[in-house]
Design an enzyme around this catalytic site. Sequence first.
Site, PDB file in Angstrom:
ATOM      1  N   HIS A 184      -2.963   3.066  -4.633  1.00  0.00           N
ATOM      2  CA  HIS A 184      -2.183   2.663  -3.313  1.00  0.00           C
ATOM      3  C   HIS A 184      -0.811   2.251  -3.555  1.00  0.00           C
ATOM      4  O   HIS A 184      -0.341   1.151  -3.135  1.00  0.00           O
ATOM      5  CB  HIS A 184      -3.083   1.655  -2.468  1.00  0.00           C
ATOM      6  CG  HIS A 184      -4.443   2.452  -1.948  1.00  0.00           C
ATOM      7  ND1 HIS A 184      -4.444   3.367  -1.100  1.00  0.00           N
ATOM      8  CD2 HIS A 184      -5.754   2.181  -2.392  1.00  0.00           C
ATOM      9  CE1 HIS A 184      -5.580   3.707  -0.598  1.00  0.00           C
ATOM     10  NE2 HIS A 184      -6.327   2.892  -1.450  1.00  0.00           N
ATOM     11  N   GLU A 215      -9.806   2.686  -5.217  1.00  0.00           N
ATOM     12  CA  GLU A 215      -9.177   3.990  -4.898  1.00  0.00           C
ATOM     13  C   GLU A 215      -8.306   4.518  -5.907  1.00  0.00           C
ATOM     14  O   GLU A 215      -7.352   4.945  -5.160  1.00  0.00           O
ATOM     15  CB  GLU A 215      -9.043   3.910  -3.383  1.00  0.00           C
ATOM     16  CG  GLU A 215     -10.348   3.631  -2.675  1.00  0.00           C
ATOM     17  CD  GLU A 215     -10.101   3.728  -1.010  1.00  0.00           C
ATOM     18  OE1 GLU A 215     -11.010   4.141  -0.340  1.00  0.00           O
ATOM     19  OE2 GLU A 215      -8.706   3.367  -0.587  1.00  0.00           O
ATOM     20  N   ASP A 238       0.835  -1.290  -0.074  1.00  0.00           N
ATOM     21  CA  ASP A 238      -0.089   0.101   0.023  1.00  0.00           C
ATOM     22  C   ASP A 238       1.065   1.293  -0.028  1.00  0.00           C
ATOM     23  O   ASP A 238       2.368   0.977  -0.220  1.00  0.00           O
ATOM     24  CB  ASP A 238      -0.791  -0.129   1.271  1.00  0.00           C
ATOM     25  CG  ASP A 238      -2.411   0.649   0.731  1.00  0.00           C
ATOM     26  OD1 ASP A 238      -2.235   1.816   0.428  1.00  0.00           O
ATOM     27  OD2 ASP A 238      -3.246  -0.211   0.989  1.00  0.00           O
TER      28      ASP A 238
HETATM   29  C1  ACM Z   1     -10.895  -0.584   0.502  1.00  0.00           C
HETATM   30  O1  ACM Z   1     -11.389  -0.704   1.772  1.00  0.00           O
HETATM   31  N1  ACM Z   1     -10.409   0.608   0.159  1.00  0.00           N
HETATM   32  C2  ACM Z   1     -11.053  -1.725  -0.201  1.00  0.00           C
END
Ligand code: ACM
Length: 729
Positions: free
Chosen positions: A255, A318, A182
């Site tokens: 991420h 995201e 991440d």
């Molecule tokens: C997530 O909670 N961004 C998958």
Amino acid sequence: MLKFRITLLLSVFALYSHSQTCPILPTPAVYQTTNGQFVSSGNLLIDPSNLTPNLVDAFKSYALWSKGIEVSPFVQNPMVQFKKLTNVKQDSYSINIAERITISYSSEASCFYAWVSLLQLSSQQEGQLSFPKCFVKDYPKFQWRGLHLDVSRHFFTVAEVKRFIDLMAYYKFNTLHWHLTDDQGWRIEIKKYPLLTEVGAWRDSTVENHYSTLPRTYNKTRYGGFYTQEEIKEVVAYAGARFIEVVPEIEMPGHARAALAAYPQFSCSGQAQGVEGLWGIFDDIFCAKEESILFLQDVLKEVLPLFASAYVHVGGDEAPKTRWESCPKCQAVMRANGLHDEHELQSYFIGRMDAFLTQNGKKLIGWDEILEGGLSPNATVMSWRGYEGGKAAAAQGHYVVMCPGSHCYFDHYQGRGAEEPLAIGGFTSLEKVLSFNPIPPDMSTAEAAYVLGAQGNLWTEYIPDMAQLEYMAYPRAIALSTALWSETPTSYENFLSVLTNYHFSFLETQKVNFSKSCLKPNLQTSRSENGGIVIQKTAAKGIIAYPEIIAQIKTAKRKTKTVLIKVDQGPNLPTKEMNIIAHKALGAKIKFSTKPSPKYDNGDLTIVDGQLAARPWKGNEWLGFDSDSVSFDIEFDKPIKVKELRIHTLHDPNSWIWAAQTYNISFAKTGVGNGIADGYSTVETIVIENIKDKTKTIHVVLYGVGRIPSGNPGAGNVPWLFIDEIEVR
Ligand code: ACM
Ligand code: ZN
């Protein structure tokens, strides 16, 4: 006479099919007891003839770890015998405990599940091991029963991950989704790209407190860690021996800041930036150019052989498209492939990984954003933003794992008290987790067949260590495993009774730092018959007690005042303090023209209960709306004098929540009051003073920001509008 006969019949029946409380969780399909106990005074002797050597080893080490029971093979006169069944339901087993213990099983995994159930049935007193004489028949409802663990935001050692796995196995979970990469840290050794861990596994600072608390402060201690490939294999083998499959997640295209700190050439700008020390969503993601795709495929090439799982998770959530929009290379990829927008570009990117994984005999799974721009042919969808993504995927004939934030995010609060440790937000109680059904009610049977199961997600921004991880995971994980395993739903009262009577002591023996928030009394606020509110205390369900009135607070006649209430929560629990603002609309009727979102509908009294919501926000103290304007009436029994109105809203752009920007409020006499919230967009309380009105109804319309402005998380989407107390003075 008739009555007598029935009683007799019932007691005879009771002799043979005693339905005593079953101590096993998740609750098995069938549990019947007869009288008596099977008792052993020494080691548990098992006949290994029908077991693989690996299974015998697993039985020995697991019995010792979980219950301190020594197991020895003994063919001549064993206490436990095993029988392999064919043509029975997948992963089903049965246990018969009479003069001897017989376990019948269909698969090696089910034999292990039977073993775990047997261990849960055992009790030890004065050196004697005893089991209730009983019959158990059992099988899982869903095949994907998982927990997810984020080791990027905070790192957990191999020993800690193994302990996490041991606990999972005790509750028959079979999947560990290991979130290895991440923005805040890359945690898996990749030999071809050593900087991923040399650079990407370490950050120079970590934000303190909640990331929405301003001004932000940082802990400047260098933080990080990673697993060598040997360590990864060790964990995978350890999990495998406990019939848990480890699914790795290598996040892309978003991420990605830790990876890009090591290899900035795979971003769009190419500019060097450090590993991120703040939580959130960041614009710099992997560029969609060919070099980045090949780099990630190289990474996967090293990842695949380390894991036995069929699935590989590639993230997909995201990923802001800001950089892609202005990147010539990304735009060229779009042109060359006839892609219409950046969502299609993401779909192309994921599609390349899908093809690569399929070629290598693996299956791709990703967060529900991978639906945007078109779902790749072999993809399985993990639905986290509600059930919608899962429903859409199933409708297209794709497999689904459900983990909607409403029930499966174990980084949310589980108790309402101010003493709960800092969490990201949201409120997901034990009771709610138990009530979870991965199949939403509006899904057809044909679509439901695509739902593999579900998992609980442990994002670790606010989980810095193992003790906190255990606190957030337990006992909610046990409720989830029950929801996923047990065919017949268990009532919360029964579940809580078995949990507290049998499993809390197990967790204590294992020194698990589990949460006891479910034992705290419920404090319920309701409308009082003659105006104002009443606060009642009810003991936790299953711990049974009648409601006790704690306080009755009247609506203010003239001046607003604050009343402090202290509530005794029971032994070993802190006294809870509540500040109640007794204002003129306390307990008033609210009539909504705009309905709150079911996700954040905590009842209309929430906005006139005299209680200001705490910050950082928790899910249960607000009414949340997913619309751009909110309209409602505050109604009084008879006209009252109004001088001032205070409307509390929430501003937390990181959570896509924006405070009300403008308002339109009408009073009976003074007429309509229009206004712009003072300080535009950051002020959470709208104050309207100098009203001189006698009114029976106040009509309120609040307007949000429309779309989230660019440069903010969730830019372009309609933000949430959260409201709390409406004070009338
Ligand atoms: C997530 O909670 N961004 C998958
Ligand atoms: Zn690019």
